[in-house]
Design an enzyme around this catalytic site. Structure first.
Site, PDB file in Angstrom:
ATOM      1  N   LYS A 109       0.825  -1.206   0.000  1.00  0.00           N
ATOM      2  CA  LYS A 109       0.000   0.000   0.000  1.00  0.00           C
ATOM      3  C   LYS A 109       0.858   1.254   0.000  1.00  0.00           C
ATOM      4  O   LYS A 109       0.633   2.189  -0.753  1.00  0.00           O
ATOM      5  CB  LYS A 109      -0.938  -0.020   1.208  1.00  0.00           C
ATOM      6  CG  LYS A 109      -1.923   1.152   1.240  1.00  0.00           C
ATOM      7  CD  LYS A 109      -2.899   1.003   2.399  1.00  0.00           C
ATOM      8  CE  LYS A 109      -3.872   2.167   2.445  1.00  0.00           C
ATOM      9  NZ  LYS A 109      -4.827   2.041   3.564  1.00  0.00           N
ATOM     10  N   GLU A 142      10.148  -5.354   3.833  1.00  0.00           N
ATOM     11  CA  GLU A 142      10.282  -6.733   3.385  1.00  0.00           C
ATOM     12  C   GLU A 142      10.051  -6.846   1.877  1.00  0.00           C
ATOM     13  O   GLU A 142      10.792  -7.548   1.174  1.00  0.00           O
ATOM     14  CB  GLU A 142       9.292  -7.638   4.128  1.00  0.00           C
ATOM     15  CG  GLU A 142       9.543  -7.744   5.621  1.00  0.00           C
ATOM     16  CD  GLU A 142       8.786  -6.699   6.438  1.00  0.00           C
ATOM     17  OE1 GLU A 142       8.639  -6.900   7.649  1.00  0.00           O
ATOM     18  OE2 GLU A 142       8.358  -5.672   5.848  1.00  0.00           O
ATOM     19  N   GLY A 170      -5.160  -2.675   4.984  1.00  0.00           N
ATOM     20  CA  GLY A 170      -4.454  -3.834   4.457  1.00  0.00           C
ATOM     21  C   GLY A 170      -5.137  -5.148   4.736  1.00  0.00           C
ATOM     22  O   GLY A 170      -5.256  -6.009   3.856  1.00  0.00           O
ATOM     23  N   ARG A 171      -5.618  -5.342   5.959  1.00  0.00           N
ATOM     24  CA  ARG A 171      -6.212  -6.638   6.309  1.00  0.00           C
ATOM     25  C   ARG A 171      -7.632  -6.774   5.765  1.00  0.00           C
ATOM     26  O   ARG A 171      -8.244  -7.833   5.901  1.00  0.00           O
ATOM     27  CB  ARG A 171      -6.197  -6.822   7.821  1.00  0.00           C
ATOM     28  CG  ARG A 171      -6.859  -5.715   8.610  1.00  0.00           C
ATOM     29  CD  ARG A 171      -6.494  -5.800  10.090  1.00  0.00           C
ATOM     30  NE  ARG A 171      -6.982  -4.675  10.867  1.00  0.00           N
ATOM     31  CZ  ARG A 171      -6.367  -3.505  10.959  1.00  0.00           C
ATOM     32  NH1 ARG A 171      -5.238  -3.288  10.290  1.00  0.00           N
ATOM     33  NH2 ARG A 171      -6.859  -2.535  11.702  1.00  0.00           N
ATOM     34  N   GLU A 223      -4.927  -7.467  15.011  1.00  0.00           N
ATOM     35  CA  GLU A 223      -4.449  -6.176  14.532  1.00  0.00           C
ATOM     36  C   GLU A 223      -5.565  -5.143  14.576  1.00  0.00           C
ATOM     37  O   GLU A 223      -5.328  -3.959  14.804  1.00  0.00           O
ATOM     38  CB  GLU A 223      -3.889  -6.297  13.115  1.00  0.00           C
ATOM     39  CG  GLU A 223      -3.126  -5.054  12.656  1.00  0.00           C
ATOM     40  CD  GLU A 223      -2.352  -5.288  11.377  1.00  0.00           C
ATOM     41  OE1 GLU A 223      -1.170  -5.701  11.455  1.00  0.00           O
ATOM     42  OE2 GLU A 223      -2.913  -5.052  10.289  1.00  0.00           O
ATOM     43  N   HIS A 274      -5.315 -33.743  18.544  1.00  0.00           N
ATOM     44  CA  HIS A 274      -4.133 -34.444  19.027  1.00  0.00           C
ATOM     45  C   HIS A 274      -3.048 -33.481  19.498  1.00  0.00           C
ATOM     46  O   HIS A 274      -1.906 -33.891  19.713  1.00  0.00           O
ATOM     47  CB  HIS A 274      -3.587 -35.361  17.926  1.00  0.00           C
ATOM     48  CG  HIS A 274      -4.561 -36.411  17.504  1.00  0.00           C
ATOM     49  ND1 HIS A 274      -4.609 -37.658  18.100  1.00  0.00           N
ATOM     50  CD2 HIS A 274      -5.550 -36.394  16.576  1.00  0.00           C
ATOM     51  CE1 HIS A 274      -5.580 -38.376  17.535  1.00  0.00           C
ATOM     52  NE2 HIS A 274      -6.163 -37.629  16.608  1.00  0.00           N
ATOM     53  N   LYS A 329       9.126  -1.268  13.424  1.00  0.00           N
ATOM     54  CA  LYS A 329       9.726  -0.906  12.138  1.00  0.00           C
ATOM     55  C   LYS A 329      10.689   0.264  12.301  1.00  0.00           C
ATOM     56  O   LYS A 329      11.788   0.277  11.731  1.00  0.00           O
ATOM     57  CB  LYS A 329       8.621  -0.546  11.135  1.00  0.00           C
ATOM     58  CG  LYS A 329       7.750  -1.707  10.700  1.00  0.00           C
ATOM     59  CD  LYS A 329       6.727  -1.239   9.687  1.00  0.00           C
ATOM     60  CE  LYS A 329       5.852  -2.378   9.192  1.00  0.00           C
ATOM     61  NZ  LYS A 329       4.866  -1.921   8.189  1.00  0.00           N
TER      62      LYS A 329
END
Length: 520
Positions: free
Chosen positions: A204, A210, A256-257, A342, A373, A485
């Site tokens: 964005k 990254e 973003g999410r 978030e 399990h 960051k």
């Protein structure tokens, strides 16, 4: 403290929580064997049964009173109609507009965004057609692989949808590169012909560390690789060498999410085709309409959000599990972790005051029956009460239909075992006792196609927004992501030996250097 916690409905619910601490779910079902008919919502292709939650009609009435006191319906209407709901960034949250929801005219900064959405959609459709026809190629032939460079919401949404619907992929295969450990990029490129690969950068801000580093590493290996960009920062993309025709815009009003419905969903559309992407959006739009029009006692995301707040804030559940009895929904777990934690992992109200109560619990999970399990021991007999969402496919996913009844039996058995427990064990074998009274919601769904998947995603999107509104936090910012960051930039010269490390980092940086020498 939030104004929500000061109103009578909140105080009434606190009293109900004390009362319900003395009630057992077994007894509630004995008192009303048809309890499921009261505490469930049937959406046709999705059925939500919350009869195993620790509520009764008085608690439900109190929760609905709290929603009214907190003006939640008005907040939801404002969100879908373009009102400002992201106060800290002074923005709307119009992800639902990308799937056609809301009024026909939605004006942001003085212009109707419907036209912008339509123009980008047309460009995506054109791109799909041209790649399928071989008009847009890799440097060595027709594109058969799309390499997506993006992290967070740029990865989780598209990766989840493609994993869930991978049997329906008709276009290029898609691989994702998010983390910067180098291994992620190596594995994404394994078995890939770079000459038939298209890179798609999704960021964005176009400043995501990254994504920039992975792009630089990829270009160093394969400088001729064609690439597209998806971003809200068109200028930065141009400065990075992308032509305008290779940049697909997104907007500030898409978090973003919540962004898979935008051009961030380009990998979905390329792999599944435009009709499937439209169906995904259409399913989500159905849930948008349900949210705004269903009566409160039949409103699935509203009720799920209310119960989520009840469990976390009033009953003290500091974590919750999601167990999809469907391998196709395995990637839903990290998607929900970002969506919920978030969005609502906040300790400051919309008014800037410190909250005086727990907000978002920790979300975790795994696919059933595998999860049975691992951590189900703790769900049943641990000291923490952990609410569970069971996601259960009513229709077999494969032709091996003989497996499906056993899958269903396991899901239903676990839900009922958490609810009822097993108190009648020999006194000399207390380790076999199950207290029960552990709450859960069962979400059944039919055929898991793109439309139903979109509807399911939007159900949880809106549940999250309801919870945020009740907690009076901003579900659409994420300032907690920024500090780490910023500090990474400050620490980099310490790691390089250009700056003296802080006392808290000196020993770690020295040991890192020693490991490096040992490896050399």
């Amino acid at each position: 403290m939030s104004k929500s916690s000061e109103n009578p409905a909140w105080k009434s619910l606190a009293a109900h929580a004390l009362r319900m601490s003395e009630r057992h779910l077994r007894d509630l079902f004995v008192e009303n064997p048809k309890r499921s008919a009261v505490f469930s919502v049937d959406l046709g292709d999705i059925y939500v049964d919350f009869s195993r939650e620790r509520i009764d009609t008085d608690v439900l009435a109190g929760l609905l009173a709290l929603a009214e006191a907190a003006d939640v319906p008005a907040f939801l209407g404002r969100m879908l109609s373009g009102g400002m709901v992201n106060e800290s960034e002074r923005r709307s949250a119009l992800h639902a507009a990308l799937r056609g929801s809301g009024p026909k005219e939605l004006n942001v900064d003085g212009h109707n965004i419907r036209g912008e959405i339509a123009r980008v959609d047309a460009r995506v459709r054109n791109l799909i057609e041209r790649i399928a026809a071989g008009e847009i190629k890799g440097y060595g032939g027709k594109i058969d692989t799309v390499l997506v460079l993006g992290i967070g919401g740029s990865e989780y949404g598209p990766a989840f949808v493609l994993d869930a619907l991978q049997e329906s992929i008709t276009g290029p295969r898609v691989r994702f590169v998010g983390n910067i450990d180098g291994v992620t990029l190596d594995r994404a490129l394994a078995g890939v012909d770079p000459s038939r690969t298209l890179a798609v950068l999704i960021s964005k801000s176009f400043e995501t560390t990254e994504t920039k580093l992975n792009w630089a590493a990829l270009k160093a290996r394969h400088p001729k690789l064609p690439a597209l960009a998806v971003t809200a920062n068109i200028l930065a993309a141009r400065q990075a060498g992308f032509a305008d025709g290779d940049v697909f815009p997104i907007w500030d009003w898409v978090g973003g999410r919540y962004s898979l419905w935008s051009a961030v969903g380009l990998p979905i559309a390329l792999a599944l085709g435009w009709p499937a992407f439209e169906a995904l959006r259409a399913g989500a739009a159905e849930m948008d309409r349900h949210l705004l029009t269903a009566p409160v006692r039949e409103n699935a995301p509203l009720l799920m959000g209310l119960i989520g707040v009840w469990n976390a804030t009033f009953l003290g559940a500091r974590s919750r599990a999601v167990i999809p009895y469907d391998s196709r929904l395995s990637a839903f777990i990290p998607y929900l972790q970002q969506l919920e934690m978030e969005s609502n992992g906040k300790n400051v109200t919309q008014e800037g005051e410190t909250v005086g109560y727990p907000t978002a619990p920790v979300r975790f999970g795994a696919v059933g029956t595998n999860a049975q399990h691992t951590f189900f021991q703790m769900l049943h007999q641990g000291t923490d009460m952990i609410p569970v969402d069971f996601l259960v496919p009513a229709v077999a996913a494969t032709n091996d239909a003989g497996l499906h009844p056993t899958l269903l039996v396991n899901a239903l058995a676990q839900a009922d075992a958490l609810m009822a427990g097993r108190p009648d064990v020999p006194k000399d074998q207390p380790y076999r006792a199950f207290g029960g009274n552990r709450p859960s919601t069962v979400v059944l769904y039919g055929k898991l196609d793109a439309r139903v998947l979109g509807k399911l995603i939007a159900l949880y999107e809106h549940r999250t927004a309801v919870e945020g509104a009740l907690w009076d936090v901003n579900s659409f910012d994420q300032w907690g992501v920024e500090l780490g960051k910023k500090m990474a930039v400050e620490i980099e010269p310490m790691l390089k030996g250009e700056k003296k490390p802080t006392p808290s980092l000196a020993a770690l940086i020295a040991r890192l250097g020693a490991f490096g020498k040992d490896a050399g």
